[in-house]
Scaffold this active site. Structure first.
Site, mmCIF file in Angstrom:
data_model
loop_
_atom_site.group_PDB
_atom_site.id
_atom_site.type_symbol
_atom_site.label_atom_id
_atom_site.label_comp_id
_atom_site.label_asym_id
_atom_site.label_seq_id
_atom_site.Cartn_x
_atom_site.Cartn_y
_atom_site.Cartn_z
ATOM 1 N N ASN B 143 -57.642 -39.728 88.856
ATOM 2 C CA ASN B 143 -58.892 -38.383 88.766
ATOM 3 C C ASN B 143 -58.900 -37.347 90.397
ATOM 4 O OD1 ASN B 143 -61.041 -36.811 89.205
ATOM 5 N ND2 ASN B 143 -62.229 -38.440 88.154
ATOM 6 N N PHE B 144 -57.617 -36.543 90.074
ATOM 7 C CA PHE B 144 -57.809 -35.213 90.964
ATOM 8 C C PHE B 144 -58.700 -33.768 91.049
ATOM 9 C CE2 PHE B 144 -52.676 -36.525 93.176
ATOM 10 C CZ PHE B 144 -53.680 -38.162 93.333
ATOM 11 N N CYS B 146 -62.872 -34.145 89.808
ATOM 12 C CA CYS B 146 -63.583 -34.242 89.394
ATOM 13 C C CYS B 146 -64.210 -33.094 91.336
ATOM 14 C CB CYS B 146 -64.553 -35.636 90.572
ATOM 15 S SG CYS B 146 -66.096 -35.439 90.563
ATOM 16 N N ASN B 216 -60.007 -31.423 84.097
ATOM 17 C CA ASN B 216 -61.041 -32.295 84.570
ATOM 18 C C ASN B 216 -62.874 -30.228 84.490
ATOM 19 O OD1 ASN B 216 -62.783 -33.169 85.961
ATOM 20 N ND2 ASN B 216 -61.386 -34.631 87.046
ATOM 21 N N THR B 217 -63.511 -30.864 84.501
ATOM 22 C CA THR B 217 -64.552 -30.268 85.046
ATOM 23 C C THR B 217 -64.648 -29.154 85.900
ATOM 24 O OG1 THR B 217 -65.913 -31.301 86.225
ATOM 25 C CG2 THR B 217 -66.305 -32.060 83.577
ATOM 26 N N CYS B 396 -58.333 -3.666 66.471
ATOM 27 C CA CYS B 396 -58.708 -4.367 67.809
ATOM 28 C C CYS B 396 -59.490 -5.680 67.493
ATOM 29 C CB CYS B 396 -59.978 -3.217 68.625
ATOM 30 S SG CYS B 396 -61.255 -3.727 67.979
ATOM 31 N N CYS B 399 -64.485 -5.861 64.757
ATOM 32 C CA CYS B 399 -65.180 -6.015 63.201
ATOM 33 C C CYS B 399 -65.106 -7.217 62.322
ATOM 34 C CB CYS B 399 -65.511 -4.978 62.245
ATOM 35 S SG CYS B 399 -63.404 -4.068 62.388
#
Lengths: 446, 440
Positions: B143-144, B146, B216-217, B396, B399
């Protein structure tokens, strides 16, 4: 009736009113439901719902404000366009107005429940006591308004915003007109109508003279006197007595006008325990209200007696459908010829009509121990007979689009002008006339 | 999208078996390291529900958590389109975690159990890897990533944001993985809280990682209590930044996954994470280079049983698109992920409204008038079907995006007589660009 000089809208309603037994046909939203429903709104541009609203409420805008939690802004948007926005949320036939024109109808999805959302916002506004409007600076002008129904209330409020003094005259001792004593109680009860009126009157300076009829009648305030007292006049009275059929037996006990009966139910107690079978004659919205009300009051059998066929009723189909669900039956193609009974009505002698409302020659008798006549109301326009410049057409006051009659300074709106429409139409006509009166008074000068 | 419909391939019977960096699972749906993988009994229920793998709630020196820990982002009446948390790694005794891991692995030998680890010293890494091997883990995920609480202590995203530290710790982990169970796969979970994901993926690869997991977050504040002047989630009278996740982060995750997958020097597999809520999301991640996908937020909101639809949806998608294996899908959209300078500027579309489907809401009118190029106008014939000035329409597709009706507005390709020409080619003077539209 005694004359009163009160500006209070809160006559004491008796607690045992017959209408008290009714529950809301459309229950109110709680916050969660309101936000979910509001969030479905597509926020249409040039919105068809707003175009369908006689008072042109900016519906997408007030709905978005519910979705964001800006309830005060939402209620302001509603009341700014329609000062009886709480009543109209309950009593408007939204199915044929705003909701009927919601674009979701073209998409096979349920339309936005605009009436329920409007009720949500306006109920909170009243409960919180939010005030959105102030009387304008005093102009020194005065307007007399005849009738204390929705048209006059809307006009008076708009006129107060413009700074004019207003006095409303009504021959009854309760204000609000049919909105107070004529609305089906499963839509709104009298106390709710009066609560809103009390809130509306908080703008201040709306003088209400109850127990004072205006017109040629004995004891009434003559029109000349009204004109002398005020710089402008707004005619906002409604319709007359229930029409009668002019057939034998119509004076029997148990035969009543429907509007009259509804007023008794809204404002008083009723003992209907003896009624086993009630009949309502007519095919309009008053007739449909009446059958649903009788059913709701616990009468075992309620039958609608109508000359035409189901598809030809002038009443709203969505209302009739609800009546059928509640157990009301109908006798189509039925023309009452006489009410039979000894002192008290027992049955209706009818002619059978065909699909073109032509007599087939068949006759039949329908048992009924209570009969309500919902075949229209008289027009009160004849009260104005002889006033120079006021024209009538089939009893209705003739005006331009802004409510101006042919007599300078005299305006009209509501049922006396339109022949009997919805509360929302009366509010719109009252508001428009007030704007026109304001312009008239300002041009008139000192 | 329009005019490019692919030929319908023959229907196949797909095999969802997944091999991500040597970690084999019956399907590519793994639970991400998070509250849904907090304990053995939870993970066993998840496997019974159909999940193919689970990355255990990160193990490290147990911590103490706060109340409250989560916050939701609501929009348009829809709750929790985004989500954030300030929860840390496991707060349960390590003995319980490893004991349950062993029991779970025994009960579900074919499912993938991956131990997520986060510790500080080399000695700790060795100890935790040894214990994970003893507990039967099929792989490790370092886990790098958090972004709250642990990074202040020099772990989590503090590692993931420093390629040198990332590489060093990765190499420690590989060394001890080889020592205790040769061939044990090591995944590096990367943080998105970096300017460019590439150096961080490469650091993991250089350190010897078998694969990476991302994202991760994202560092976030989910909202503010506007009556009490405290950000959410409130811990008493205070709050702190947390990690953002849920459906709303998918575009960021897809980009980072795609960035690594399209880099020719990046050669190791990817386990895709970030806003995977449905089988469609999973397909997108796989097409952009993920071999497995990891899910947390949607399970926190709805429970494990969402996997039934994920498996069915993915199976049907593969069957109808002719994919017999997950590997055949992986990275299928990568060749079409290009640079802006290589896009064809002469490709032209205009909006068309299907009058039969149009419901007349005029949402496209308002969007084009106020947010685009003023080329859609209210009807003048009473139909409420808007008209489009195709000479002004720049294609684009705003619509089409705002239209509430399925397939009512389509973007139709226009043959303007100009051949393909990219910006790079135009700058080099090699190609001619079509005249600009809507720039009056």
């Amino acid at each position: 009736m005694s004359k009163s000089e009160s500006t209070s809208a809160q006559p004491v309603l008796q607690s045992d009113r017959a209408e008290s037994v009714f529950k809301d046909f459309k229950p109110p939203y709680d916050e969660g439901h309101a936000v979910v429903e509001a969030s479905r709104c597509l926020f249409c541009d040039e919105p068809p719902c707003q175009q369908a609203c006689p008072t042109s409420i900016d519906i997408p805008q007030f709905i978005r404000k519910i979705a964001t939690g800006n309830i005060k802004g939402s209620a302001r948007t509603i009341f700014d366009a329609n000062i009886l926005g709480m009543s109209c949320a309950r009593v408007c036939p939204v199915e044929v107005l705003c909701v009927g024109d919601c674009v979701y109808n073209h998409m096979g999805q349920p339309p936005i429940q605009i009436g329920k959302l409007q009720r949500y916002a306006t109920d909170i506004a009243l409960a919180e006591g939010w005030q959105f409007f102030e009387a304008g600076p005093d102009t020194g002008k005065s307007v007399g308004l005849v009738g204390a129904g929705p048209a006059s209330i809307a006009a008076a409020h708009q006129l107060r915003r413009a700074g004019h003094a207003v006095t409303i005259y009504d021959k009854r001792d309760v204000i609000g007109g049919l909105n107070t004593w004529g609305v089906a109680p499963y839509k709104m009860k009298a106390e709710a109508a009066l609560e809103e009126l009390e809130w509306v009157l908080r703008i201040g300076g709306i003088d209400i003279q109850l127990g004072i009829g205006v017109g040629p009648g004995e004891g009434d305030l003559p029109f000349e006197e009204l004109e002398a007292r005020h710089d402008a006049v707004f005619l906002g009275f409604g319709l007359g007595e229930d029409s009668s059929l002019e057939v034998p037996g119509q004076d029997l006990e148990g035969v009543h006008g429907a509007v009259d009966f509804i007023e008794c139910m809204k404002l008083g107690a009723l003992d209907l325990g003896w009624v086993k079978r009630a009949a309502v004659v007519g095919g309009g919205n008053t007739a449909i209200d009446a059958v649903r009300e009788l059913k709701g009051l616990g009468i075992p059998e309620v039958v609608l007696v109508y000359r035409g066929q189901e598809a030809g009723m002038s009443g709203y189909q969505h209302e009739w459908k609800a009546a059928k669900v509640e157990g009301v039956t109908a006798s189509w193609g039925s023309q009452p010829l006489a009410f039979l009974g000894a002192g008290r009505v027992q049955s209706i002698h009818c002619a059978r009509l065909d699909e073109n409302k032509k007599a087939t020659g068949d006759m039949f008798t329908l048992g009924a121990d209570l009969v309500l006549l919902a075949i229209g109301q008289g027009k009160l326009g004849e009260l104005l007979g002889g006033i120079e410049g006021i024209a009538l057409e089939r009893g209705k006051v003739v005006t331009d689009a802004d409510g101006a009659t042919g007599r300078p300074g005299w305006y009209a709106g509501g049922d006396c002008r339109n022949g009997g429409k919805e509360v929302v139409n009366a509010v719109d006509e009252g508001k428009r006339a007030a704007l026109a009166i304001d312009a008239y008074l300002r041009n008139k000068g000192g | 999208m329009d005019g490019n419909q692919m030929k319908k391939p023959a229907r196949v019977v797909p095999d969802l078996t997944t091999n991500c960096a040597g970690i084999v699972s019956p399907n590519p749906f793994w639970l991400a390291s998070a509250p849904p993988t907090n304990s053995g009994p939870q993970i066993e229920r998840a496997f019974e529900a159909g999940w193919g793998g689970a990355v255990w709630k990160t193990l490290g020196q147990p911590i103490q958590n706060v109340s409250s820990r989560f916050g939701g982002l609501n929009y348009g009446g829809k709750k929790n389109i985004g989500f954030n948390n300030i929860e840390l790694i496991t707060d349960r005794p390590l003995e319980s975690n490893f004991r349950e891991m062993l029991a779970c692995k025994k009960k579900f030998p074919k499912h993938a159990v991956i131990a997520s680890l986060m510790v500080e010293t080399e000695a700790e890494w060795e100890e935790f890897i040894a214990r994970s091997v003893d507990a039967g883990a099929d792989g490790l995920e370092l886990n790098f990533g958090c972004p709250h609480g642990m990074c202040e202590r020099g772990m989590g995203s503090a590692v993931g944001q420093e390629p040198k530290v990332n590489e060093r710790i990765t190499s420690w982990a590989k060394k001890y993985a080889e020592k205790y169970k040769p061939g044990l796969p090591v995944l590096i979970k990367l943080t998105p809280n970096v300017g460019d994901i590439l150096p961080h993926g490469h650091a993991a690869q250089r350190g010897g990682a078998d694969g990476v997991s991302l994202i991760n977050t994202i560092k976030s504040i989910i909202g503010v209590d506007i009556d009490n002047y405290v950000p959410y989630p409130r811990v008493g009278g205070q709050s702190t930044n947390g990690g953002y996740c849920g459906a709303a982060v998918k575009p960021i995750a897809l980009h980072m996954v795609g960035q690594l997958a399209r880099d020719p020097d990046f050669q190791i597999p990817i386990s895709g994470i970030g806003g995977v809520a449905t089988w469609r999301d999973a397909v997108e991640f796989i097409l952009l280079g993920s071999t497995s996908v990891q899910v947390c937020t949607e399970v926190m909101l709805k429970g494990y049983r969402i996997v039934e639809d994920m498996i069915e949806g993915l199976t049907e998608y593969m069957a109808t698109h002719g994919f017999e294996t997950i590997d055949q899908m992986v990275g299928k959209a990568i060749p079409a992920y290009s640079e802006w300078g290589l896009l064809d500027l002469n490709y032209e579309t205009v909006a068309k409204i299907d009058a039969d489907k149009c419901i007349g809401c005029y949402d496209c009118v308002a969007a084009c008038r106020d947010g685009a190029h003023q080329c859609i106008f209210p009807a003048t014939d009473g139909t409420r079907v808007p008209t489009i000035d195709e000479d002004e329409c720049v294609g684009c597709n705003l619509c089409q995006i705002v239209c509430p009706v399925v397939d009512c507005i389509s973007m139709v390709e226009v043959d303007n007589g100009f051949g393909e020409a990219t910006w790079n080619e135009a700058v080099a003077g090699e190609k001619t660009l079509r005249p600009k539209k809507g720039s009056h």
